[in-house]
Design a protein around this motif. Structure first.
Motif, PDB file in Angstrom:
ATOM      1  N   GLY A 102       0.811  -1.204   0.000  1.00 40.44           N
ATOM      2  CA  GLY A 102       0.000   0.000   0.000  1.00 40.44           C
ATOM      3  C   GLY A 102       0.847   1.258   0.000  1.00 40.44           C
ATOM      4  O   GLY A 102       1.765   1.389   0.817  1.00 40.44           O
ATOM      5  N   PHE A 103       0.576   2.170  -0.935  1.00 38.22           N
ATOM      6  CA  PHE A 103       1.273   3.451  -1.078  1.00 38.22           C
ATOM      7  C   PHE A 103       2.717   3.305  -1.553  1.00 38.22           C
ATOM      8  O   PHE A 103       3.399   4.301  -1.728  1.00 38.22           O
ATOM      9  CB  PHE A 103       1.245   4.256   0.227  1.00 38.22           C
ATOM     10  CG  PHE A 103      -0.107   4.302   0.856  1.00 38.22           C
ATOM     11  CD1 PHE A 103      -1.118   5.064   0.286  1.00 38.22           C
ATOM     12  CD2 PHE A 103      -0.392   3.555   1.981  1.00 38.22           C
ATOM     13  CE1 PHE A 103      -2.387   5.092   0.846  1.00 38.22           C
ATOM     14  CE2 PHE A 103      -1.657   3.570   2.539  1.00 38.22           C
ATOM     15  CZ  PHE A 103      -2.659   4.332   1.978  1.00 38.22           C
ATOM     16  N   ARG A 104       3.183   2.074  -1.766  1.00 33.23           N
ATOM     17  CA  ARG A 104       4.558   1.881  -2.218  1.00 33.23           C
ATOM     18  C   ARG A 104       4.620   1.540  -3.702  1.00 33.23           C
ATOM     19  O   ARG A 104       5.413   2.104  -4.441  1.00 33.23           O
ATOM     20  CB  ARG A 104       5.275   0.799  -1.379  1.00 33.23           C
ATOM     21  CG  ARG A 104       6.721   0.594  -1.814  1.00 33.23           C
ATOM     22  CD  ARG A 104       7.577  -0.038  -0.770  1.00 33.23           C
ATOM     23  NE  ARG A 104       8.066   0.897   0.239  1.00 33.23           N
ATOM     24  CZ  ARG A 104       9.092   1.725   0.062  1.00 33.23           C
ATOM     25  NH1 ARG A 104       9.716   1.783  -1.105  1.00 33.23           N
ATOM     26  NH2 ARG A 104       9.491   2.509   1.036  1.00 33.23           N
ATOM     27  N   VAL A 105       3.786   0.634  -4.184  1.00 33.43           N
ATOM     28  CA  VAL A 105       3.803   0.301  -5.617  1.00 33.43           C
ATOM     29  C   VAL A 105       2.938   1.279  -6.412  1.00 33.43           C
ATOM     30  O   VAL A 105       3.088   1.407  -7.623  1.00 33.43           O
ATOM     31  CB  VAL A 105       3.330  -1.143  -5.848  1.00 33.43           C
ATOM     32  CG1 VAL A 105       4.241  -2.122  -5.117  1.00 33.43           C
ATOM     33  CG2 VAL A 105       1.892  -1.348  -5.405  1.00 33.43           C
ATOM     34  N   ALA A 106       2.035   1.920  -5.736  1.00 30.45           N
ATOM     35  CA  ALA A 106       1.156   2.975  -6.261  1.00 30.45           C
ATOM     36  C   ALA A 106       0.434   3.518  -5.048  1.00 30.45           C
ATOM     37  O   ALA A 106       0.421   2.882  -3.982  1.00 30.45           O
ATOM     38  CB  ALA A 106       0.155   2.426  -7.277  1.00 30.45           C
ATOM     39  N   PHE A 107      -0.184   4.683  -5.173  1.00 28.06           N
ATOM     40  CA  PHE A 107      -0.863   5.241  -4.005  1.00 28.06           C
ATOM     41  C   PHE A 107      -1.926   4.269  -3.498  1.00 28.06           C
ATOM     42  O   PHE A 107      -2.040   4.025  -2.308  1.00 28.06           O
ATOM     43  CB  PHE A 107      -1.495   6.594  -4.337  1.00 28.06           C
ATOM     44  CG  PHE A 107      -1.882   7.370  -3.112  1.00 28.06           C
ATOM     45  CD1 PHE A 107      -1.018   8.318  -2.584  1.00 28.06           C
ATOM     46  CD2 PHE A 107      -3.088   7.149  -2.469  1.00 28.06           C
ATOM     47  CE1 PHE A 107      -1.354   9.033  -1.437  1.00 28.06           C
ATOM     48  CE2 PHE A 107      -3.440   7.855  -1.327  1.00 28.06           C
ATOM     49  CZ  PHE A 107      -2.563   8.794  -0.809  1.00 28.06           C
ATOM     50  N   GLY A 108      -2.681   3.683  -4.414  1.00 28.75           N
ATOM     51  CA  GLY A 108      -3.729   2.741  -4.038  1.00 28.75           C
ATOM     52  C   GLY A 108      -3.269   1.297  -3.953  1.00 28.75           C
ATOM     53  O   GLY A 108      -4.096   0.382  -3.886  1.00 28.75           O
ATOM     54  N   GLY A 109      -1.954   1.087  -3.929  1.00 24.63           N
ATOM     55  CA  GLY A 109      -1.421  -0.259  -3.780  1.00 24.63           C
ATOM     56  C   GLY A 109      -1.774  -1.167  -4.945  1.00 24.63           C
ATOM     57  O   GLY A 109      -2.030  -0.725  -6.069  1.00 24.63           O
ATOM     58  N   MET A 110      -1.785  -2.455  -4.671  1.00 30.24           N
ATOM     59  CA  MET A 110      -2.062  -3.435  -5.719  1.00 30.24           C
ATOM     60  C   MET A 110      -3.523  -3.399  -6.155  1.00 30.24           C
ATOM     61  O   MET A 110      -3.842  -3.813  -7.270  1.00 30.24           O
ATOM     62  CB  MET A 110      -1.684  -4.834  -5.252  1.00 30.24           C
ATOM     63  CG  MET A 110      -0.184  -5.046  -5.102  1.00 30.24           C
ATOM     64  SD  MET A 110       0.743  -4.781  -6.645  1.00 30.24           S
ATOM     65  CE  MET A 110       0.182  -6.197  -7.607  1.00 30.24           C
ATOM     66  N   ALA A 111      -4.421  -2.912  -5.299  1.00 29.00           N
ATOM     67  CA  ALA A 111      -5.809  -2.738  -5.720  1.00 29.00           C
ATOM     68  C   ALA A 111      -5.884  -1.762  -6.887  1.00 29.00           C
ATOM     69  O   ALA A 111      -6.637  -1.969  -7.849  1.00 29.00           O
ATOM     70  CB  ALA A 111      -6.663  -2.254  -4.554  1.00 29.00           C
ATOM     71  N   GLU A 112      -5.083  -0.705  -6.821  1.00 27.42           N
ATOM     72  CA  GLU A 112      -5.041   0.251  -7.924  1.00 27.42           C
ATOM     73  C   GLU A 112      -4.336  -0.332  -9.147  1.00 27.42           C
ATOM     74  O   GLU A 112      -4.814  -0.198 -10.274  1.00 27.42           O
ATOM     75  CB  GLU A 112      -4.310   1.526  -7.482  1.00 27.42           C
ATOM     76  CG  GLU A 112      -4.148   2.557  -8.595  1.00 27.42           C
ATOM     77  CD  GLU A 112      -3.372   3.784  -8.159  1.00 27.42           C
ATOM     78  OE1 GLU A 112      -2.637   4.349  -9.001  1.00 27.42           O
ATOM     79  OE2 GLU A 112      -3.487   4.189  -6.989  1.00 27.42           O
ATOM     80  N   VAL A 113      -3.213  -0.988  -8.934  1.00 26.69           N
ATOM     81  CA  VAL A 113      -2.425  -1.538 -10.045  1.00 26.69           C
ATOM     82  C   VAL A 113      -3.222  -2.564 -10.832  1.00 26.69           C
ATOM     83  O   VAL A 113      -3.208  -2.579 -12.072  1.00 26.69           O
ATOM     84  CB  VAL A 113      -1.118  -2.165  -9.518  1.00 26.69           C
ATOM     85  CG1 VAL A 113      -0.398  -2.929 -10.629  1.00 26.69           C
ATOM     86  CG2 VAL A 113      -0.200  -1.088  -8.943  1.00 26.69           C
TER      87      VAL A 113
END
Length: 425
Positions: free
Chosen positions: A243-254
Motif C-alpha cells: 500500500g502506497f509503495r507500488v502505487a498510491f492505491g497499492g495493488m488494488a489500484e495496479v
C-alpha cells in the motif's frame, strides 16, 4: 565489527530476549552481531561509531521519502508542540482519513490502529463477524503479522490442512485456518467444496513481499475475487507493505481488483507506529461502537502518526512513483552487475527481482511460490550481506526480506553506491 557493537549486543541479550525487540534484527546465522544505529538522514543511517551506511531497509518499508524528510520532520515538531497522545477524539485522524478516502475508491471508511498485525487481527475478526463464518484461507509464503491464526504453515496432508508454526498457538486456532499454495486454483475450488458455507474470507498479500518478493499473476488475484464473490466470502488484501509503495492505491489500484477489506500500515504513518483497516461503509459499521465486532486501542490514531502519515503521503504524486521506480532500476542494475564480477563471480548466482521500489536478491528468476525458492538461499545471501555490510551498504539482515528504495536514493546516492562497490560509472 568493533568491540563497541559486540558489547552493546551482549548487554542487550541480558535485558531483552535474544537481544532484540523483533527477531529479524538479530543477525541470526551471520558471522557478526547486529549494528546499533543512533541517527539517520536521507538515504543514510549511522551506527553508534558514526559509520555511514546506504540504507535499503528503510525501517522495513515505511520511509518512502527517506529518513528525516524536512516536511515530515516539520509536521512532527509541530505535533509535539501540541501534545503527543490524547486518548480522545482529535482532528488529525480526520484529515488523514479524508485525504486517503478521496484517493482510494475501494475504501469508504477507515479505522486507524497501531500496527499492521493489529490491522490484520481486526480485519479477520471483522470478516468473521460480517459473514458469521469461522474459517480463513491464507497462502503459504504470505506473512500477515504475528496474529495467532496467521502463524500457520501448511500441514503434511491434503490441500488446506494446517499446523501452527509457532509455539503457543492452539490447535483449534490452526484448525480454522486453511493453507494453500500461491497459484493453487484447484485447491481453492476444493476448499470451498470441502468447507461449504464455512469460509469467511481469503486473505492474501496481493504482492507477497515478506517471504521474498513473489509477484502474482493478475489472473490469480482475479480468480480470488471471483471465487469469494461466488461463495459469499470476503476478499482481504493485506497491503501493509504494498500500500502506497507500488502505487498510491497499492495493488488494488495496479490490478483494478477491488478487495472487500484492505489492511494498511507502514507508509501510512510516515515511520511512526500505525495500521489501518478499510472497507465499505456496510462492512465497517459492523465494528463497535455501532456494530457487534469489538476493537479498541489506547494509542489508536496517535496524533503524531496521523500528521507524519499525512505529510508523507502528500509528497507521493504520480511523478514520485515514476521517479522512485527509475532509481530502483538504476540501483538494482548496479548491484546486479557488481555481483556478476565480484571476486571472480562469487555472487553471480543471484538475480534481482524488482517491483516498483522493492527488490529481492535471489538465485532464481520467476519465483511465485515457496517451492520455487532455492534451499541454499540463506547460506549464499549471508555471505553477500556481510560483504555489502563491510562496504557500508545495509540490507535487511535476512535472505527472505526485500529491499526498499526511497525518494532519497537519488543520483548522488547511486554514485556513492558505485564508489563503495569500486564501479566506475
Amino acid at each position: 565489527m568493533s568491540n563497541i557493537q559486540s558489547d552493546l549486543f551482549s548487554k542487550s541479550k541480558t535485558l531483552v530476549p535474544g537481544g532484540v525487540h523483533s527477531p529479524v534484527r538479530s543477525f541470526k546465522g551471520l558471522h557478526t552481531t547486529p549494528r546499533f544505529f543512533k541517527r539517520a538522514e536521507g538515504a543514510y543511517i549511522y551506527d553508534v561509531e558514526d559509520k555511514k551506511y546506504v540504507d535499503f531497509c528503510m525501517s522495513f518499508g515505511p520511509l518512502i521519502l527517506g529518513h528525516r524528510h524536512p516536511k515530515v520532520e516539520k509536521a512532527l515538531h509541530e505535533g509535539l508542540e501540541r501534545g503527543w497522545s490524547y486518548g480522545a477524539c482529535e482532528p488529525y485522524s480526520l484529515e488523514l482519513a479524508e485525504f486517503l478516502l478521496s484517493k482510494l475508491p475501494h475504501v469508504e471508511q477507515l479505522r486507524f490502529v497501531n500496527s499492521g498485525t493489529e490491522a490484520v487481527m481486526t480485519a479477520l475478526r471483522l470478516a468473521r463477524g460480517v459473514t458469521g463464518r469461522n474459517k480463513i484461507i491464507k497462502f503459504n509464503g504470505c506473512y500477515h503479522g504475528h496474529v495467532d491464526s496467521m502463524l500457520i504453515k501448511a500441514g503434511s496432508g491434503l490441500a488446506g490442512e494446517a499446523e501452527a508454526s509457532s509455539a503457543g498457538v492452539p490447535e483449534g486456532v490452526a484448525h480454522d485456518t486453511l493453507i494453500l499454495e500461491l497459484g493453487d486454483t484447484e485447491g481453492l475450488k476444493q476448499c470451498f467444496i470441502d468447507h461449504k458455507d464455512q469460509i469467511a474470507a481469503i486473505i492474501i498479500e496481493p504482492l507477497p513481499a515478506n517471504n521474498g518478493l513473489m509477484v502474482q499473476p493478475k489472473e490469480f488475484l482475479q480468480f480470488l475475487r471471483d471465487i469469494t464473490t461466488a461463495n459469499k466470502a470476503l476478499l482481504i488484501f493485506d497491503e501493509v507493505i504494498s500500500g502506497f509503495r507500488v502505487a498510491f492505491g497499492g495493488m488494488a489500484e495496479v490490478t483494478g481488483i477491488k478487495p472487500d477489506i484492505v489492511t494498511l500500515g507502514k507508509i501510512i504513518g510516515g515511520g511512526l507506529p500505525v495500521g489501518a483497516i478499510g472497507a465499505s461503509k456496510f462492512i465497517m459499521e459492523h465494528l463497535a461502537p455501532i456494530g457487534k465486532v469489538y476493537q479498541a486501542g489506547t494509542l489508536s490514531a496517535n496524533p503524531l502518526a496521523m500528521v507524519g502519515g499525512l505529510s508523507t503521503l502528500k509528497e507521493m504524486t504520480p511523478e514520485s512513483y515514476k521517479k522512485i521506480e527509475e532509481q530502483t532500476k538504476k540501483i538494482t542494475t548496479l548491484l546486479a552487475n557488481w555481483m556478476k564480477t565480484y571476486n571472480n563471480g562469487q555472487f553471480n548466482m543471484f538475480q534481482i527481482t524488482t517491483y516498483s521500489s522493492l527488490f529481492w536478491i535471489v538465485p532464481k528468476e520467476n519465483v511465485t511460490k515457496i517451492a520455487d525458492i532455492p534451499a541454499n538461499l540463506t547460506e549464499n545471501f549471508n555471505k553477500l550481506f556481510e560483504v555489502l555490510l563491510d562496504r557500508g551498504i545495509y540490507l535487511a539482515p535476512n535472505a527472505y526480506e526485500v529491499g526498499f528504495v526511497s525518494l532519497a536514493h537519488d543520483d548522488t546516492v547511486v554514485a556513492d553506491i558505485a564508489k563503495r562497490l569500486d564501479i566506475k560509472l
